[in-house]
Each structure stands twice: as structure tokens, then as C-alpha cells.
Design an enzyme around this catalytic site. Structure first.
Site, PDB file in Angstrom:
ATOM      1  N   SER A 127       0.788  -1.391   0.160  1.00  9.25           N
ATOM      2  CA  SER A 127      -0.057   0.054   0.079  1.00  9.25           C
ATOM      3  C   SER A 127       0.819   1.287   0.002  1.00  9.25           C
ATOM      4  O   SER A 127       1.984   1.152   0.626  1.00  9.25           O
ATOM      5  CB  SER A 127      -0.795   0.012   1.296  1.00  9.25           C
ATOM      6  OG  SER A 127      -1.416   1.244   1.521  1.00  9.25           O
ATOM      7  N   TYR A 157      -1.352  -0.837  10.582  1.00 12.37           N
ATOM      8  CA  TYR A 157      -1.727  -1.360   9.285  1.00 12.37           C
ATOM      9  C   TYR A 157      -0.588  -1.401   8.432  1.00 12.37           C
ATOM     10  O   TYR A 157      -0.080  -2.291   7.764  1.00 12.37           O
ATOM     11  CB  TYR A 157      -3.172  -0.735   8.998  1.00 12.37           C
ATOM     12  CG  TYR A 157      -3.401  -0.969   7.313  1.00 12.37           C
ATOM     13  CD1 TYR A 157      -3.686  -2.528   6.783  1.00 12.37           C
ATOM     14  CD2 TYR A 157      -3.136  -0.199   6.374  1.00 12.37           C
ATOM     15  CE1 TYR A 157      -3.737  -2.636   5.700  1.00 12.37           C
ATOM     16  CE2 TYR A 157      -3.532  -0.564   4.940  1.00 12.37           C
ATOM     17  CZ  TYR A 157      -3.547  -1.890   4.539  1.00 12.37           C
ATOM     18  OH  TYR A 157      -3.678  -1.904   3.230  1.00 12.37           O
ATOM     19  N   LYS A 161       2.390  -3.890   6.531  1.00 11.05           N
ATOM     20  CA  LYS A 161       2.692  -3.972   5.038  1.00 11.05           C
ATOM     21  C   LYS A 161       4.301  -3.851   4.928  1.00 11.05           C
ATOM     22  O   LYS A 161       4.944  -4.526   4.507  1.00 11.05           O
ATOM     23  CB  LYS A 161       2.156  -2.931   4.385  1.00 11.05           C
ATOM     24  CG  LYS A 161       0.604  -3.114   4.208  1.00 11.05           C
ATOM     25  CD  LYS A 161       0.130  -4.234   3.319  1.00 11.05           C
ATOM     26  CE  LYS A 161      -1.405  -4.394   3.426  1.00 11.05           C
ATOM     27  NZ  LYS A 161      -1.569  -5.806   2.518  1.00 11.05           N
TER      28      LYS A 161
HETATM   29  P1  NAD Z   1     -11.004  -7.027   1.160  1.00 13.65           P
HETATM   30  O1  NAD Z   1     -11.040  -6.783   2.791  1.00 13.65           O
HETATM   31  O2  NAD Z   1     -12.120  -6.696   0.421  1.00 13.65           O
HETATM   32  O3  NAD Z   1     -10.049  -8.302   0.729  1.00 13.65           O
HETATM   33  C1  NAD Z   1      -9.238  -8.988   1.672  1.00 13.65           C
HETATM   34  C2  NAD Z   1      -9.859 -10.213   1.708  1.00 13.65           C
HETATM   35  O4  NAD Z   1      -8.860 -11.161   2.466  1.00 13.65           O
HETATM   36  C3  NAD Z   1     -11.132 -10.471   2.172  1.00 13.65           C
HETATM   37  O5  NAD Z   1     -11.935 -11.497   1.446  1.00 13.65           O
HETATM   38  C4  NAD Z   1     -10.914 -11.375   3.646  1.00 13.65           C
HETATM   39  O6  NAD Z   1     -12.118 -12.183   4.072  1.00 13.65           O
HETATM   40  C5  NAD Z   1      -9.563 -12.061   3.444  1.00 13.65           C
HETATM   41  N1  NAD Z   1      -8.881 -12.096   4.429  1.00 13.65           N
HETATM   42  C6  NAD Z   1      -8.698 -11.521   5.508  1.00 13.65           C
HETATM   43  N2  NAD Z   1      -7.843 -12.025   6.434  1.00 13.65           N
HETATM   44  C7  NAD Z   1      -7.420 -13.500   5.880  1.00 13.65           C
HETATM   45  C8  NAD Z   1      -7.071 -14.588   6.521  1.00 13.65           C
HETATM   46  N3  NAD Z   1      -6.257 -14.607   7.734  1.00 13.65           N
HETATM   47  N4  NAD Z   1      -7.140 -15.857   5.749  1.00 13.65           N
HETATM   48  C9  NAD Z   1      -7.690 -15.844   4.804  1.00 13.65           C
HETATM   49  N5  NAD Z   1      -8.586 -14.855   4.069  1.00 13.65           N
HETATM   50  C10 NAD Z   1      -8.309 -13.648   4.861  1.00 13.65           C
HETATM   51  O7  NAD Z   1      -9.629  -5.848   1.018  1.00 13.65           O
HETATM   52  P2  NAD Z   1      -9.240  -5.129  -0.511  1.00 13.65           P
HETATM   53  O8  NAD Z   1      -9.555  -3.800  -0.551  1.00 13.65           O
HETATM   54  O9  NAD Z   1      -9.678  -6.244  -1.512  1.00 13.65           O
HETATM   55  O10 NAD Z   1      -7.698  -5.244  -0.165  1.00 13.65           O
HETATM   56  C11 NAD Z   1      -6.835  -6.382  -0.512  1.00 13.65           C
HETATM   57  C12 NAD Z   1      -5.514  -6.100  -0.174  1.00 13.65           C
HETATM   58  O11 NAD Z   1      -4.968  -4.874  -0.801  1.00 13.65           O
HETATM   59  C13 NAD Z   1      -5.117  -6.212   1.362  1.00 13.65           C
HETATM   60  O12 NAD Z   1      -3.955  -6.830   1.331  1.00 13.65           O
HETATM   61  C14 NAD Z   1      -5.061  -4.794   1.439  1.00 13.65           C
HETATM   62  O13 NAD Z   1      -4.286  -4.362   2.594  1.00 13.65           O
HETATM   63  C15 NAD Z   1      -4.477  -4.185   0.241  1.00 13.65           C
HETATM   64  N6  NAD Z   1      -4.632  -2.725  -0.159  1.00 13.65           N
HETATM   65  C16 NAD Z   1      -6.099  -2.475  -0.036  1.00 13.65           C
HETATM   66  C17 NAD Z   1      -6.579  -0.784  -0.162  1.00 13.65           C
HETATM   67  C18 NAD Z   1      -7.645  -0.376  -0.316  1.00 13.65           C
HETATM   68  O14 NAD Z   1      -7.862   0.841  -0.137  1.00 13.65           O
HETATM   69  N7  NAD Z   1      -8.703  -1.292  -0.564  1.00 13.65           N
HETATM   70  C19 NAD Z   1      -5.298   0.000  -0.574  1.00 13.65           C
HETATM   71  C20 NAD Z   1      -4.050  -0.634  -0.660  1.00 13.65           C
HETATM   72  C21 NAD Z   1      -3.898  -1.977  -0.174  1.00 13.65           C
END
Ligand code: NAD
Ligand code: UDP
Length: 678
Positions: A127, A157, A161
Site C-alpha cells: 500500500s 496497518y 505492510k
Molecule cells: P478486502 O477486505 O475486501 O479483501 C481482503 C480479503 O482477505 C477478504 O476477502 C478477507 O475475507 C480475506 N482475509 C483477510 N484475512 C484473511 C486470512 N487470515 N485468511 C484468509 N483470508 C483472509 O480488502 P481489499 O480492499 O480487497 O484489499 C486487498 C489487499 O489490498 C489487502 O492486502 C489490503 O491491505 C491491500 N490494499 C487495499 C487498499 C484499499 O484501499 N482497498 C489499498 C492498499 C492496499
């Protein structure tokens, strides 16, 4: 196609689900592992609906090495895209240990399993928060932010990362065969253009656009704009908003880049952003344009931890990955608005629930609409139950295994691609002869041994609109299955209101020039609330039926049915298994534009229940279930009313165009089963 899979952890989530679609569109096979802690399996069902294929799914917590290892044993994994994480900045400051455990320990567990299975290719979701407040450099030297900008995350958080990136770097340093792509996302926004997938935040959304979307549909009163005293053109902070579909495509580019390295390893970071900054007001106005009205907002104090500008310098990804964000904030707002209006509560729909019937492929879906409770299952897109004020009006098994028993008389299922009989299983189309499987004596009945009734449909996509549940199942039937030419896609649309279950069938050719199609539903109905339908009073719209030979194949003539009185009182001495003619007017391949016509009504003197059938179809088979002999159900436990085309129409020149589906055309028909009180 290779038998290698990409494992997508967190593939049911917001960015993961969009990436799975892009992977499949690019020819990859995918397996998803997600513990559903912040997502719903419905997202996976919709992915399958969009890509028209099954995607293996495991409900696994990545911290559980044993279960994760099983996924690697079941599928040959060639690489991992690792999304699974907790991601709420604010929450991470309250429960940091959970964040470190889930994100960092989870990644360590995943890497252990990767290592023991000799999988060394990983794309990691990092991120822009790892950079922290880049205004700390004072001289704008780090705006837009390049990958070499020193990391200094400002919350737990972001630090998870940072720690994970460090772990991956250390692993690469210890073994340079690892191929590690670190993707640092800026602000993902928008939704899938189909309107079927998007972000589904639990509780009050933290992020700007999800919050604004909830204001727009009336779930929240107004947007709070956190400060307008920043040094930007309108005083609000600047972010780099990237359409989630562009972001998803960045993962395909990274994976391809790693693959092209051949035997060499790599550790490298790439920013995924547009390079263009937008203020909060810019985004607010773009979304108002998409919605078509001004939305209420209020400027409030700054939010702790917010910084002026987080814009990516995406040049490295543009050049090396040959990837560039192509969609605009306006595109994202348009797609987000479509997703929001069509799914105002995300995947949650009141009075709809599901449970696994025999696994995720075949789930039992329950809908309650006023006095009606309807259960549908993926297997055969079948109707498992219809309760009117608690009284069951459809006969079928209560567990999935029984549906697969050979004695199952097609309980509740969709029959297709060709319902009823084809004489000797033979027909000619465009000068070519086809031989279908002969599963009933000489004939092909209900498409053969592997008809729609024997297969699990994809989906469903469930929506709630104007007081009705809309439920869509999809199946792709392969070219050559049971001898039928051409691959077809068929959709079963159910509409459930307070007094009826409507069905609309649609079928299209995906390959080949032409095939034959005739779809219907094979439920066993009952208004007697007992084990036997005798005494049921039935009204039919017609007494004209097809004359058939000893093998139940039409002679081409119509005759009157001697038992048709008004009403008919069902009696085992007068069994029915007849095709009644509603219209002999050359209906063509798509009857949906015709008015629904009431063709059947059933009541019973001992109950208060009434069952009706309306259809656009030219005929219907009326069967009193005299051949039923299966677990828990004897003969005449229910009756079937199966609206359809004429039996064996393909082998009768004057009827053949009812069933010939040509490339570019759509087969269509409608049925409405009514369940009311007398
Ligand atoms: P999200 O919460 O929609 O998706 C994450 C998924 O991981 C969920 O389906 C959740 O159920 C699953 N999960 C969490 N912990 C788990 C575990 N221990 N075992 C199995 N599954 C697990 O979030 P997103 O927005 O799709 O984000 C995806 C990735 O991108 C994450 O790593 C997040 O940190 C990163 N990210 C997101 C953003 C944003 O703004 N959405 C920005 C930068 C980085
Ligand atoms: N923002 C806002 N009101 C909200 C949510 C966010 O004004 O209800 C602003 C926030 O101050 C930031 C921008 O919108 O400037 C993006 O915030 P978001 O939480 O979506 O993403 P972040 O960049 O903080 O990860």
C-alpha cells in the site's frame, strides 16, 4: 490450457475478486483461498457467473498451514497473489495485535507453505501507506511518490505492510530464485462495470467513495469532508484514485513480468496509481455527476493522520510492466453508482439466505416473500421447496445426495438443453445428422444422461427489486454433451414475489452454427397437502393434445383428450402424461414477447391452496407422476406442468423452427407458477 493454477488469497474481497476475473480473462486458472472474514462467498458466485466457469474456492484462514497445504496438494500452484489481510487503518490502531497476527503471521504461514511446495512466485498487495507522510521531506521532492521514497508508515496497518515487504526481501536475499513483486496501491475505487461486483464495506465505511455512495442511496445523511484548509486548489487533500479494474490488470502485468524472467529471481516494488491527483471535492463532484444530483455534505475538522498529497509516480510500472491506468475517476464513479443502485446493501439481501447443500458448488438458497418461502439449489437450478403459509406445495428431497439418485424423477429441476423426447435420439440440422444418447429405450429423454438437471449451475446472482427477488443461474453446456452440437450458455431467471415463482429461460450459442433447444421445469406440485394428489381439481386451457405412439413420440396429429372435463378430478384410473397444445401458431425460437397465458389451475377440496400456471409457450406436458418410485415418495405424490415446445419438434418439419437455435439468436420462454389461497 496448462494445469497450473494461480492461488489468490483474499480472492473473495474487493480487489481480489476483480483480479480473479482479469486472471481468468487472461487465460489463467485460479484457485481462491479466503476465510470470508471481510467478504462473502456471493462474490465468488458472481465471479463464476461473469467468467462463465467454475472457480475452485477454499474457505481457509491463511494462518492455518495444514489447511492451506491441502490447497497446494489439490492444485498445482505456480504462483500466488496475496491479498488476504485486514486493512482498516483506524481499526489497526485499536487492535494492533490482531493486525500483526492476521497480516504478518498469516503471510509467514503462507510463505512456509509456498516454500515447502517449492512455489517461489508471489505478488504482494502492499500500500501507499508504507510511505507515510511524504510532505515530511518539505521540498516536494517526493511528490509524486517514487518507489525509492523511504518508508515510514504511520499506523499499525501500514507497518504490517512494511514488515511483510521486509520479510519478502529477506527471503529473496536468502534464495534469489524467489520472484517477488511488491505492488503498492494508491486509492482503489469503483466497481466492476457489470454491476455485479464491488466493495461491500461492513458497518460505516471509512473511505470517501463508499461513504458517499451510501449517502447517495439514503443510507447515510451526508458526507463529512475532513478539512478544507489544505494547500490544494480547493483546500481538500489530494489522492491518486485508481479504478479497481485498472488495479486488477496491474497484477496480470506483474505476474507476466515475473514469468518472463524465466529462471532468474527478483525482488522489486511497483507503484500502482494513475499519477494524477484529485482532491476530495474533485471526487465529490465526479460522483455527483454520476448520480445526477448534488449530494449533501458538510466540511468538518481534519481527520487525524491525513496528509495533503499522496499521488503516485507510476512511471516504473508504466515502463517495466507495460501497464498504465486507463480509466478515469468519472468511469469509476459511474461503475460505483451502478453497483450501488443494483446492490444497495452489497451482497446482503433481507429475507435471503443460503447454506451449503453439498458444498459451495451446490447451495440451497432460501427466499421469504410474505407468505411464500421458496428454496432453490444450484443443482439443476432446481426448485426444492415452495411453502405457502408453511404448507409445502412442491415435492422434492431435503438433502442434496438424494437428488443424485438414479430413481430421482427430475424433482424440481430445469430440464434442457432439450426437454421431452427426441425420437431415436436422432435429428438432422443444416444437412448434418446427429445421434444423441438414447437414455430411454430408443429415445433421448430430457437431453440424456448429463442434461441440465444433472449439472450444478453457476451463480446465482441474487437481487431484490420492487419487492421481488431476482435470481439468475447460469450454465455452460459443452459442445457434444449427450451428442448435442454447439456449446450453449443458458440462463434461468427466477422472479419470486408474494404469490408466484416466475421463470424466464434464455439460451445462446457460444460455438457452432446451430443447435436445438427446449427448456422447462420439472417440479412436482401438490395442492392436497398429502402424499397423494388424487381428488385434486384441475382446469386445463385446452383438451387438444398431441397424438403419440407407443414410445410417446408424436404422430404429427392433434386429438382431444377424453378425460378432460371441467374440472378434472384427478384419479389414478385416469393417469396423464400428455402434451397439451396451447397454440399451433409457429411461435419461433423466442416466445417471451407473447403474453403470458393461463393454461392450468389446480385446487383441492380439502385445502385452501391454489396453483396456477401461465406461460408464453405453445404447449405443456401434464404428468400425474404415475411412474414415481423413489426415496420418500411414491407414485402420484405430485403432478408436473412443463410448458415447452412441441415434443420431438425437430423431427417434424412444420414445428422444427420452434427449437432450432441459430448463432446470434436467443432462445427464450416464460413460465409463471402461481401459489395462492383459493
Ligand atoms: P478486502 O477486505 O475486501 O479483501 C481482503 C480479503 O482477505 C477478504 O476477502 C478477507 O475475507 C480475506 N482475509 C483477510 N484475512 C484473511 C486470512 N487470515 N485468511 C484468509 N483470508 C483472509 O480488502 P481489499 O480492499 O480487497 O484489499 C486487498 C489487499 O489490498 C489487502 O492486502 C489490503 O491491505 C491491500 N490494499 C487495499 C487498499 C484499499 O484501499 N482497498 C489499498 C492498499 C492496499
Ligand atoms: N475523506 C473525507 N470524508 C470521508 C472519508 C474520506 O473527506 O468520509 C477524505 C480523507 O480526508 C482523504 C480522502 O477523502 O483526504 C481519501 O480518504 P480515504 O479514507 O478514502 O483514503 P486514504 O487516502 O485515507 O487511504
Amino acid at each position: 490450457m496448462s494445469d497450473e493454477y494461480i492461488l489468490v488469497t483474499g480472492g473473495a474481497g474487493y480487489i481480489g475478486s476483480h483480479t480473479v476475473i482479469e486472471l481468468i480473462n487472461h487465460g489463467y486458472k485460479v484457485v481462491i483461498a479466503d476465510n470470508l472474514s471481510n467478504s462473502s462467498y456471493d462474490a465468488v458466485a458472481r465471479i463464476e457467473f461473469i467468467v462463465k466457469q467454475h472457480v475452485p474456492f477454499y474457505k481457509v484462514d491463511i494462518r492455518n498451514e495444514k489447511e492451506l497445504n491441502q490447497v497446494f496438494s489439490n492444485h498445482k500452484i505456480s504462483g500466488v497473489i496475496h491479498f488476504a489481510a485486514l486493512k482498516a487503518v483506524g481499526e489497526s490502531t485499536k487492535i494492533p495485535l490482531e493486525y500483526y497476527d492476521n497480516n504478518v503471521s498469516g503471510t509467514i504461514a503462507l510463505l512456509n507453505v509456498c516454500k515447502s511446495n517449492n512455489v517461489k512466485t508471489i505478488v504482494f498487495s502492499s500500500s501507499a501507506t508504507v510511505y507515510g507522510d511524504v510532505t515530511r521531506f518539505g521540498d516536494n521532492s517526493m511528490i509524486p511518490i517514487p518507489e525509492h521514497c523511504p518508508m515510514d508508515p504511520t499506523n499499525p496497518y501500514g507497518r504490517t505492510k512494511f514488515v511483510i515487504e521486509s520479510i519478502l526481501k529477506d527471503i529473496y536475499d536468502s534464495d534469489e530464485l524467489w520472484k517477488v513483486a511488491i505492488l503498492r496501491y494508491f486509492n482503489p475505487i469503483g466497481a466492476h462495470p457489470s454491476g455485479l461486483l464491488g466493495e461491500d464495506p461492513l458497518g460505516i465505511p471509512n473511505n470517501l467513495l463508499p461513504y458517499l455512495a451510501q449517502v447517495a442511496i439514503g443510507r447515510r445523511e451526508k458526507l463529512s469532508i475532513f478539512g478544507n484548509d489544505y494547500n490544494s486548489h480547493d483546500g481538500t487533500p489530494i489522492r491518486d484514485y485508481i479504478h479497481v479494474v485498472d488495479l486488477a490488470k496491474g497484477h496480470i502485468a506483474a505476474l507476466a513480468y515475473l514469468k518472463n524472467l524465466q529462471s532468474k529471481g527478483l525482488y522489486r516494488e511497483w507503484n500502482l496509481g494513475t499519477g494524477k491527483g484529485s482532491t476530495v471535492f474533485d471526487v465529490y463532484h465526479a460522483f455527483c455527476r454520476a448520480v445526477g444530483k448534488e449530494l449533501p455534505y458538510e466540511v468538518v475538522a481534519r481527520r487525524a493522520g491525513d496528509v495533503l498529497d499522496l499521488t503516485a509516480k507510476p512511471d516504473r510500472a508504466n515502463k517495466e510492466l507495460n501497464w498504465k491506468a486507463e480509466l478515469t475517476v468519472d468511469d469509476a464513479c459511474k461503475d460505483l453508482w451502478k453497483w450501488t443502485t443494483e446492490n444497495p446493501y452489497g451482497f446482503h439481501i433481507d429475507n435471503y439466505s443460503w447454506e451449503n447443500f453439498d458444498g459451495y458448488n451446490n447451495r440451497l438458497h432460501s427466499f421469504v416473500n410474505g407468505p411464500l418461502k421458496v428454496n432453490l439449489a444450484n443443482h439443476g437450478a432446481l426448485i426444492q421447496k415452495v411453502l405457502l403459509d408453511g404448507v409445502n406445495m412442491v415435492k422434492a428431497y431435503d438433502n442434496a445426495a438424494d437428488f443424485k439418485d438414479k430413481s430421482n424423477p427430475f424433482f424440481g429441476t430445469t430440464v434442457g438443453r432439450f426437454a421431452n423426447r427426441v425420437a431415436k435420439g436422432q435429428f438432422e440440422l443444416n444437412g448434418k445428422k446427429y445421434q444423441l444418447t438414447q437414455n430411454e429405450g430408443n429415445n433421448n429423454l430430457h437431453a440424456g444422461f448429463n442434461g441440465f438437471d444433472k449439472q450444478d449451475f453457476l451463480g446465482p446472482v441474487v437481487k431484490h427489486k420492487d419487492g421481488k427477488f431476482l435470481v439468475d443461474f447460469l450454465i455452460v453446456d459443452k459442445d457434444g454433451n449427450d451428442g448435442f452440437p454447439g456449446e450453449v450458455e443458458a440462463i434461468v431467471h427466477y422472479t419470486i414475489d408474494e404469490s408466484s415463482v416466475g421463470i424466464e429461460y434464455e439460451c445462446r450459442l457460444l460455438s457452432g452454427e446451430a443447435t436445438i433447444v427446449n427448456m422447462t421445469n420439472h417440479s412436482y406440485f401438490d395442492v392436497s397437502d398429502s402424499a397423494n394428489i388424487d381428488g385434486t381439481e384441475v382446469k386445463l386451457v385446452t383438451d387438444q393434445m398431441m397424438e403419440v405412439d407407443a414410445e410417446l413420440i408424436p404422430t404429427g396429429k392433434f386429438v382431444a383428450n377424453e378425460y378432460v372435463t371441467d374440472p378434472i378430478v384427478l384419479d389414478e384410473k385416469k393417469p396423464f402424461d400428455n402434451c397439451f397444445i396451447v397454440d399451433d401458431d409457429n411461435c419461433g425460437i423466442d416466445t417471451r414477447a407473447r403474453p403470458l397465458k393461463k393454461v392450468f389451475e389446480a385446487t383441492h377440496p380439502k385445502t385452501n391452496n391454489k396453483f396456477t400456471v401461465e406461460t408464453t409457450e405453445p404447449a405443456f406436458q401434464f404428468y400425474t407422476g404415475d411412474g414415481v418410485n423413489t426415496k420418500g415418495f411414491a407414485k402420484r405424490c405430485g403432478f408436473c406442468v412443463e410448458p415447452s415446445r412441441f415434443i420431438d419438434a425437430i423431427n417434424h418439419e412444420k414445428w422444427a423452427n420452434q427449437v432450432i437455435l441459430k448463432k446470434g439468436e436467443v432462445y427464450g420462454s416464460k413460465i409463471k407458477y402461481g401459489f395462492t389461497k383459493k
